[in-house]
Design a protein around this motif. Structure first.
Motif, PDB file in Angstrom:
ATOM      1  N   ARG A  65       2.487   6.675  -7.039  1.00 31.25           N
ATOM      2  CA  ARG A  65       1.560   7.651  -7.610  1.00 31.25           C
ATOM      3  C   ARG A  65       1.962   9.077  -7.223  1.00 31.25           C
ATOM      4  NH1 ARG A  65      -1.015   9.387 -11.723  1.00 31.25           N
ATOM      5  NH2 ARG A  65      -2.988  10.456 -11.282  1.00 31.25           N
ATOM      6  N   SER A  66       2.409   9.263  -5.993  1.00 30.07           N
ATOM      7  CA  SER A  66       2.817  10.594  -5.526  1.00 30.07           C
ATOM      8  C   SER A  66       4.030  11.109  -6.299  1.00 30.07           C
ATOM      9  CB  SER A  66       3.137  10.551  -4.029  1.00 30.07           C
ATOM     10  OG  SER A  66       1.993  10.210  -3.275  1.00 30.07           O
ATOM     11  N   LYS A  75       1.139   4.004  -3.096  1.00 27.07           N
ATOM     12  CA  LYS A  75       0.809   5.416  -2.878  1.00 27.07           C
ATOM     13  C   LYS A  75       1.985   6.319  -3.225  1.00 27.07           C
ATOM     14  CE  LYS A  75      -2.791   4.905   0.659  1.00 27.07           C
ATOM     15  NZ  LYS A  75      -3.170   5.177   2.075  1.00 27.07           N
ATOM     16  N   GLU A 133       0.826  -1.207   0.000  1.00 25.67           N
ATOM     17  CA  GLU A 133       0.000   0.000   0.000  1.00 25.67           C
ATOM     18  C   GLU A 133       0.863   1.260   0.000  1.00 25.67           C
ATOM     19  OE1 GLU A 133      -3.593   2.070   2.634  1.00 25.67           O
ATOM     20  OE2 GLU A 133      -2.626   0.214   3.318  1.00 25.67           O
ATOM     21  N   THR A 134       1.895   1.273   0.834  1.00 23.77           N
ATOM     22  CA  THR A 134       2.778   2.441   0.909  1.00 23.77           C
ATOM     23  C   THR A 134       3.533   2.644  -0.401  1.00 23.77           C
ATOM     24  OG1 THR A 134       3.069   2.144   3.295  1.00 23.77           O
ATOM     25  CG2 THR A 134       4.718   3.462   2.145  1.00 23.77           C
TER      26      THR A 134
END
Length: 357
Positions: free
Chosen positions: A199-200, A196, A192-193
């Motif tokens: 994408r960031s 994210k 998950e990290t």
């Protein structure tokens, strides 16, 4: 004898009776009736011949109308009879072609905007002797065109953090509203990290690239290609020409896509590629990159690489039977102006000693 005559008489009478009965059953004035209408009414469909070999159902309009005289126009010209037939209904592929042609006509003359995109294509957890981190592979893609030039970078979180720190130092106002992803103490390696952050980072690069001053800055550009340029130089020094070409081509594609205006780095990249290809005896490719570097330095008579590049290009052009007179004239011009063209280090020696900054 009498019995024979009687037998013949009986046979003759029988024959005449049969003929008379036949004439009565089929009188001379009788004709065959034309039952075309009845036959047509009993047929349930119309057979048509087209590319699909299909049968049209009754009541449908057949594709081909060659037999209908209302659709034919005949005329004579110079004694030759010509028949103009109407086109049959277009097939599906014809419709598709027409649509593509219409779309092409509509877009003809319109400017297609090219846009640079940053896409994280993979993220791998790396464990070495001293640390554990995630390596993000970012593909730099030019949209609005068919982009075949691969341009990749592999960076970790700390690399992005250093870039963000430098940009905030030089472009405080432009970076004021940009929030950089915070570093986590725990759960840095969960799916998950990583997802994210991937994408960031894409959004972060896309945003800062949209700011003109940052996009053209040395800090931003060198974040992408300077590492590959230095690695390519190291491989050239070690004689690992195949690996050097792979690394230098990636650096070149990044410079071209990012529209870098750093002439020194671009000339170094082209010159190094020329040397590597020459070492591998791929002379046409070596000459092509060498010529590109010469063209960039056309008005830079004092540049340290100009004479070695001219000499290398003359030699390569001679080997592949290409016109070298322009480079020879330029070299003679430099010599007449007082430049020592005879005691110059080779192009490879220049590149190995060059300090990339």
């Amino acid at each position: 004898m009498a019995s024979k005559i009687l037998h013949r008489f009986r046979r003759k009478v029988r024959k005449e009776n049969v003929t008379e009965e036949t004439a009565q059953d089929f009188p001379e004035g009788s004709e065959l009736e034309d039952d075309t209408e009845g036959l047509s009414s009993r047929l349930s469909g119309t057979l048509s011949f087209d590319d699909a070999d299909t049968v049209a159902e009754e009541g449908t309009q057949p594709d081909a109308v060659d037999s209908d005289p209302d659709f034919l126009q005949s005329w004579e010209s110079d004694g030759v009879e010509n028949v103009e037939k109407p086109l049959s209904a277009p097939h599906q592929y014809s419709l598709l072609t027409n649509q593509l042609q219409e779309n092409w006509k509509k877009t003809k003359g319109k400017l297609i905007v090219e846009k640079l995109m940053f896409e994280v294509t993979s993220a791998n957890v790396v464990q070495d002797s001293s640390s554990k981190y995630v390596a993000y592979t970012i593909n730099v893609i030019k949209s609005g065109m068919f982009d075949t030039d691969k341009a990749l970078i592999v960076r970790r979180y700390t690399d992005f953090a250093k870039l963000n720190e430098m940009l905030n130092k030089h472009f405080r106002e432009e970076m004021d509203n940009i929030v950089f992803p915070r570093k986590k103490i725990r759960k840095n390696f969960t799916h998950e990290t990583i997802a994210k952050r991937s994408r960031s980072f894409e959004q972060y690069l896309q945003h800062i690239h949209s700011i003109g001053d940052i996009r053209k800055s040395k800090v931003f550009l060198e974040f992408f290609y300077l590492r590959d340029l230095k690695a390519g130089q190291g491989l050239l020094r070690a004689g690992m020409n195949e690996d050097a070409i792979h690394t230098l081509l990636n650096a070149l594609h990044l410079q071209e896509k990012l529209a870098s205006r750093d002439m020194e780095h671009l000339v170094f990249t082209l010159s190094a590629l020329s040397v590597c290809y020459q070492e591998l005896d791929r002379l046409e490719e070596a000459q092509a990159y060498c010529e590109r570097a010469v063209q960039i330095l056309e008005n830079q008579d004092k540049h340290a690489l100009l004479v070695p590049l001219l000499q290398s290009n003359i030699r390569l052009s001679w080997k592949i039977a290409k016109d070298k007179r322009q480079c020879e004239a330029k070299l003679q011009q430099l010599q007449d102006a007082g430049t020592d063209v005879l005691n110059q280090p080779s192009l490879k020696e220049h590149l190995i000693k060059d300090l990339l900054e």
